[in-house]
Design a protein around this motif. Structure first.
Motif, PDB file in Angstrom:
ATOM      1  N   HIS A   9     101.576 -24.552  25.379  1.00 43.97           N
ATOM      2  CA  HIS A   9     100.756 -24.152  26.532  1.00 43.97           C
ATOM      3  C   HIS A   9     100.119 -22.783  26.336  1.00 43.97           C
ATOM      4  O   HIS A   9      99.353 -22.344  27.181  1.00 43.97           O
ATOM      5  N   ARG A  10     100.469 -22.125  25.225  1.00 47.00           N
ATOM      6  CA  ARG A  10      99.982 -20.768  24.971  1.00 47.00           C
ATOM      7  C   ARG A  10      99.435 -20.699  23.559  1.00 47.00           C
ATOM      8  O   ARG A  10     100.048 -20.095  22.668  1.00 47.00           O
ATOM      9  N   PRO A  11      98.290 -21.294  23.321  1.00 44.03           N
ATOM     10  CA  PRO A  11      97.778 -21.360  21.939  1.00 44.03           C
ATOM     11  C   PRO A  11      97.524 -19.969  21.358  1.00 44.03           C
ATOM     12  O   PRO A  11      96.906 -19.126  21.995  1.00 44.03           O
ATOM     13  N   ARG A  12      98.030 -19.779  20.163  1.00 47.24           N
ATOM     14  CA  ARG A  12      97.811 -18.500  19.488  1.00 47.24           C
ATOM     15  C   ARG A  12      96.402 -18.439  18.904  1.00 47.24           C
ATOM     16  O   ARG A  12      95.935 -19.427  18.332  1.00 47.24           O
ATOM     17  N   PRO A  13      95.732 -17.296  19.028  1.00 52.38           N
ATOM     18  CA  PRO A  13      94.445 -17.163  18.343  1.00 52.38           C
ATOM     19  C   PRO A  13      94.648 -17.251  16.834  1.00 52.38           C
ATOM     20  O   PRO A  13      95.654 -16.766  16.313  1.00 52.38           O
ATOM     21  N   ARG A  14      93.713 -17.904  16.179  1.00 49.98           N
ATOM     22  CA  ARG A  14      93.825 -18.045  14.730  1.00 49.98           C
ATOM     23  C   ARG A  14      93.663 -16.679  14.061  1.00 49.98           C
ATOM     24  O   ARG A  14      92.813 -15.889  14.473  1.00 49.98           O
ATOM     25  N   PRO A  15      94.461 -16.395  13.028  1.00 52.98           N
ATOM     26  CA  PRO A  15      94.298 -15.119  12.310  1.00 52.98           C
ATOM     27  C   PRO A  15      92.884 -14.987  11.767  1.00 52.98           C
ATOM     28  O   PRO A  15      92.253 -15.980  11.373  1.00 52.98           O
ATOM     29  N   VAL A  16      92.380 -13.766  11.746  1.00 53.07           N
ATOM     30  CA  VAL A  16      91.051 -13.500  11.188  1.00 53.07           C
ATOM     31  C   VAL A  16      91.185 -13.436   9.671  1.00 53.07           C
ATOM     32  O   VAL A  16      91.988 -12.658   9.145  1.00 53.07           O
ATOM     33  N   THR A  17      90.418 -14.255   8.972  1.00 51.60           N
ATOM     34  CA  THR A  17      90.495 -14.307   7.511  1.00 51.60           C
ATOM     35  C   THR A  17      89.107 -14.038   6.923  1.00 51.60           C
ATOM     36  O   THR A  17      88.115 -13.959   7.637  1.00 51.60           O
ATOM     37  N   GLY A  18      89.066 -13.939   5.615  1.00 52.26           N
ATOM     38  CA  GLY A  18      87.801 -13.723   4.936  1.00 52.26           C
ATOM     39  C   GLY A  18      87.613 -12.275   4.536  1.00 52.26           C
ATOM     40  O   GLY A  18      88.290 -11.377   5.056  1.00 52.26           O
ATOM     41  N   PRO A  19      86.695 -12.043   3.599  1.00 53.52           N
ATOM     42  CA  PRO A  19      86.518 -10.685   3.049  1.00 53.52           C
ATOM     43  C   PRO A  19      85.702  -9.756   3.940  1.00 53.52           C
ATOM     44  O   PRO A  19      85.672  -8.545   3.696  1.00 53.52           O
ATOM     45  N   ALA A  20      85.038 -10.269   4.959  1.00 52.24           N
ATOM     46  CA  ALA A  20      84.157  -9.423   5.772  1.00 52.24           C
ATOM     47  C   ALA A  20      84.956  -8.357   6.504  1.00 52.24           C
ATOM     48  O   ALA A  20      86.044  -8.635   7.026  1.00 52.24           O
ATOM     49  N   ASN A  95      89.115 -20.742  28.810  1.00 51.64           N
ATOM     50  CA  ASN A  95      87.987 -19.918  28.374  1.00 51.64           C
ATOM     51  C   ASN A  95      88.473 -18.554  27.878  1.00 51.64           C
ATOM     52  O   ASN A  95      87.943 -18.019  26.906  1.00 51.64           O
ATOM     53  N   PHE A  96      89.476 -18.000  28.554  1.00 52.98           N
ATOM     54  CA  PHE A  96      90.060 -16.738  28.064  1.00 52.98           C
ATOM     55  C   PHE A  96      90.615 -16.934  26.647  1.00 52.98           C
ATOM     56  O   PHE A  96      90.445 -16.073  25.781  1.00 52.98           O
ATOM     57  N   ASN A  97      91.289 -18.050  26.425  1.00 50.97           N
ATOM     58  CA  ASN A  97      91.858 -18.291  25.102  1.00 50.97           C
ATOM     59  C   ASN A  97      90.775 -18.487  24.042  1.00 50.97           C
ATOM     60  O   ASN A  97      90.965 -18.114  22.881  1.00 50.97           O
ATOM     61  N   THR A  98      89.649 -19.056  24.434  1.00 48.00           N
ATOM     62  CA  THR A  98      88.515 -19.118  23.503  1.00 48.00           C
ATOM     63  C   THR A  98      88.050 -17.709  23.148  1.00 48.00           C
ATOM     64  O   THR A  98      87.718 -17.424  21.990  1.00 48.00           O
ATOM     65  N   CYS A  99      88.024 -16.829  24.145  1.00 48.26           N
ATOM     66  CA  CYS A  99      87.662 -15.426  23.886  1.00 48.26           C
ATOM     67  C   CYS A  99      88.592 -14.816  22.832  1.00 48.26           C
ATOM     68  O   CYS A  99      88.138 -14.154  21.887  1.00 48.26           O
ATOM     69  N   VAL A 184      93.783  -3.254  27.418  1.00 51.03           N
ATOM     70  CA  VAL A 184      93.384  -3.495  26.028  1.00 51.03           C
ATOM     71  C   VAL A 184      94.640  -3.914  25.267  1.00 51.03           C
ATOM     72  O   VAL A 184      95.702  -3.294  25.425  1.00 51.03           O
ATOM     73  N   VAL A 185      94.520  -4.961  24.434  1.00 53.51           N
ATOM     74  CA  VAL A 185      95.670  -5.500  23.709  1.00 53.51           C
ATOM     75  C   VAL A 185      95.319  -5.608  22.231  1.00 53.51           C
ATOM     76  O   VAL A 185      94.199  -6.016  21.878  1.00 53.51           O
ATOM     77  N   ARG A 186      96.253  -5.254  21.374  1.00 55.44           N
ATOM     78  CA  ARG A 186      96.031  -5.470  19.944  1.00 55.44           C
ATOM     79  C   ARG A 186      95.950  -6.982  19.676  1.00 55.44           C
ATOM     80  O   ARG A 186      96.769  -7.751  20.203  1.00 55.44           O
ATOM     81  N   ARG A 187      95.012  -7.365  18.837  1.00 61.87           N
ATOM     82  CA  ARG A 187      94.887  -8.800  18.546  1.00 61.87           C
ATOM     83  C   ARG A 187      96.161  -9.339  17.905  1.00 61.87           C
ATOM     84  O   ARG A 187      96.575 -10.472  18.158  1.00 61.87           O
ATOM     85  N   GLU A 188      96.823  -8.534  17.082  1.00 60.66           N
ATOM     86  CA  GLU A 188      98.051  -8.989  16.431  1.00 60.66           C
ATOM     87  C   GLU A 188      99.125  -9.332  17.458  1.00 60.66           C
ATOM     88  O   GLU A 188     100.006 -10.151  17.190  1.00 60.66           O
ATOM     89  N   VAL A 189      99.068  -8.689  18.629  1.00 58.25           N
ATOM     90  CA  VAL A 189     100.051  -8.991  19.680  1.00 58.25           C
ATOM     91  C   VAL A 189      99.771 -10.375  20.274  1.00 58.25           C
ATOM     92  O   VAL A 189     100.691 -11.166  20.507  1.00 58.25           O
ATOM     93  N   TYR A 190      98.487 -10.649  20.536  1.00 62.90           N
ATOM     94  CA  TYR A 190      98.162 -12.005  21.011  1.00 62.90           C
ATOM     95  C   TYR A 190      98.572 -13.052  19.974  1.00 62.90           C
ATOM     96  O   TYR A 190      99.040 -14.141  20.327  1.00 62.90           O
ATOM     97  N   GLU A 191      98.374 -12.737  18.685  1.00 62.68           N
ATOM     98  CA  GLU A 191      98.777 -13.681  17.637  1.00 62.68           C
ATOM     99  C   GLU A 191     100.289 -13.893  17.667  1.00 62.68           C
ATOM    100  O   GLU A 191     100.782 -14.978  17.346  1.00 62.68           O
ATOM    101  N   GLU A 192     101.016 -12.851  18.048  1.00 61.79           N
ATOM    102  CA  GLU A 192     102.489 -12.927  18.062  1.00 61.79           C
ATOM    103  C   GLU A 192     103.017 -13.671  19.297  1.00 61.79           C
ATOM    104  O   GLU A 192     103.890 -14.547  19.176  1.00 61.79           O
ATOM    105  N   VAL A 193     102.508 -13.324  20.478  1.00 63.03           N
ATOM    106  CA  VAL A 193     103.101 -13.874  21.719  1.00 63.03           C
ATOM    107  C   VAL A 193     102.357 -15.112  22.223  1.00 63.03           C
ATOM    108  O   VAL A 193     102.856 -15.831  23.092  1.00 63.03           O
ATOM    109  N   GLY A 194     101.170 -15.372  21.687  1.00 65.00           N
ATOM    110  CA  GLY A 194     100.385 -16.529  22.131  1.00 65.00           C
ATOM    111  C   GLY A 194      99.346 -16.148  23.176  1.00 65.00           C
ATOM    112  O   GLY A 194      99.307 -15.013  23.683  1.00 65.00           O
ATOM    113  N   GLY A 195      98.502 -17.120  23.485  1.00 71.74           N
ATOM    114  CA  GLY A 195      97.413 -16.892  24.434  1.00 71.74           C
ATOM    115  C   GLY A 195      97.869 -17.047  25.881  1.00 71.74           C
ATOM    116  O   GLY A 195      99.066 -17.168  26.179  1.00 71.74           O
ATOM    117  N   PHE A 196      96.889 -17.058  26.787  1.00 68.45           N
ATOM    118  CA  PHE A 196      97.175 -17.217  28.220  1.00 68.45           C
ATOM    119  C   PHE A 196      97.756 -18.608  28.473  1.00 68.45           C
ATOM    120  O   PHE A 196      97.325 -19.598  27.879  1.00 68.45           O
TER     121      PHE A 196
END
Length: 339
Positions: A9-20, A95-99, A184-196
């Motif tokens: 019920h709390r999808p984690r945002p996918r890690p940001v990958t790639g060289p950019a 929609n928040f989780n898409t963000c 304001v939240v670190r993205r790594e925290v959302y990756e750790e605890v999951g989305g809304f």
């Protein structure tokens, strides 16, 4: 499903990958039928814009059909602000989780399309998070404004000075003390605890998230007022007050928060949470009565008593009776006189 049973019920945002290279900031702006004030929101961000290499700014629209937020983006910031439209309405929590999933920056600011920030927001919040890598999130004092942008109330200070909050989990677990544009939240925290949490239909999903973050990481508080939260009857929050759905959602959040509490204190913290939220509903009922919204006020009183029957709640409900009776008498007098 994760071990705690909530992961689906709390999808984690996918890690940001790639060289950019990644920007430091992602200002993600969810919208739904708020294009009339979106320009104000965007300008409040762009007035502090450090450049696209440092800050991603993107509007994520939940398939609005009554207005055109993309036209606002094109008019205000052509080529600077990204725009993504959901192919169908998915509801505000998804929609928040898409963000979160589309955010590429290290620091994520989820700024609702009808809210705004004040000068210095990104500089002050960014400095706090840079100086304290152990902190998972930071929030500031906020002001409540009306549909026209007029300031109504200043949020009470959460602490006497800026810094890492002591005992924050117990405080946030027993009542909502901030609004989303202030956080304001670190993205790594959302990756750790999951989305809304997508089980929460319409109200309180942010409170559940801030409590979950507090259970995992220290949180910073900035005493300066740097964020503006807009209240209006068209908002989802405003609509849920009239039906009492907000309190039914709050009871769901209280149950979810209990899973985060230490076993030896869960019962007491949950009792305080139910009482605090019931007292909040009684205060809302009073404001609704004063505004002439008897239906909404009645719903808040009903749901307050469904949330807690403590002596404090019962006393506050009883105190409403004389005022309600007075208003009813005034209405009856006006009807009798044809006014």
């Amino acid at each position: 499903m994760t071990a705690d049973g909530h992961g689906a019920h709390r999808p984690r945002p996918r890690p940001v990958t790639g060289p950019a290279p990644r920007p430091r900031w992602s200002v993600m702006i969810p919208t739904y039928h708020c294009a009339d004030v979106l320009a104000t929101t965007l300008r409040s961000v762009l007035d502090q814009d450090p450049g696209e290499d440092v800050m991603q700014v993107e509007v994520v629209d939940d398939h609005s059909t009554d207005d055109d937020p993309e036209a606002v983006v094109r008019a205000v910031a052509p080529g600077r602000v990204g725009f993504f439209r959901q192919p169908a309405n998915v509801g505000h929590t998804r929609n928040f989780n898409t963000c979160l999933d589309r955010a590429r920056g290290h620091l994520v600011h989820l700024l609702h399309g009808d809210d705004a920030v004040l000068p210095g927001f990104y500089a002050r919040m960014g400095a706090a998070l840079e100086a304290h890598p152990e902190v998972g999130a930071a929030f500031c004092r906020h002001v409540v404004m009306d549909e026209e942008g007029t300031w109504l109330t200043l949020a009470p200070l959460v602490a006497g000075r800026s810094g890492v909050l002591d005992g924050w989990f117990d405080r946030i677990a027993t009542g909502q003390l901030l609004q989303a544009p202030a956080m304001v939240v670190r993205r790594e925290v959302y990756e750790e605890v999951g989305g809304f949490d997508q089980r929460i239909p319409s109200y309180g999903e942010d409170w559940e998230m801030w409590t979950r973050i507090a259970a995992h990481r220290p949180v910073w508080y900035e005493t300066e007022t740097l964020a503006c939260y807009r209240v209006h009857t068209r908002s989802l929050s405003g609509r849920t007050l009239r039906t009492g759905q907000n309190m039914r959602d709050i009871r769901l959040v209280i149950d979810l928060n209990r899973d985060l509490m230490p076993a030896d204190r869960a019962a007491e913290l949950t009792r305080r949470s139910r009482e605090n939220n019931a007292l909040g509903a009684v205060r809302r009922a009073l404001r609704l009565y004063d505004g002439g919204d008897v239906e909404g006020a009645t719903a808040q009183v009903r749901e307050a008593l469904a949330t807690s029957r403590s002596a404090r709640v019962a006393a506050q409900v009883a105190a409403l009776v004389p005022r309600v009776s007075w208003r009813a008498a005034r209405r009856a007098a006006r009807r009798a006189s044809g006014g």
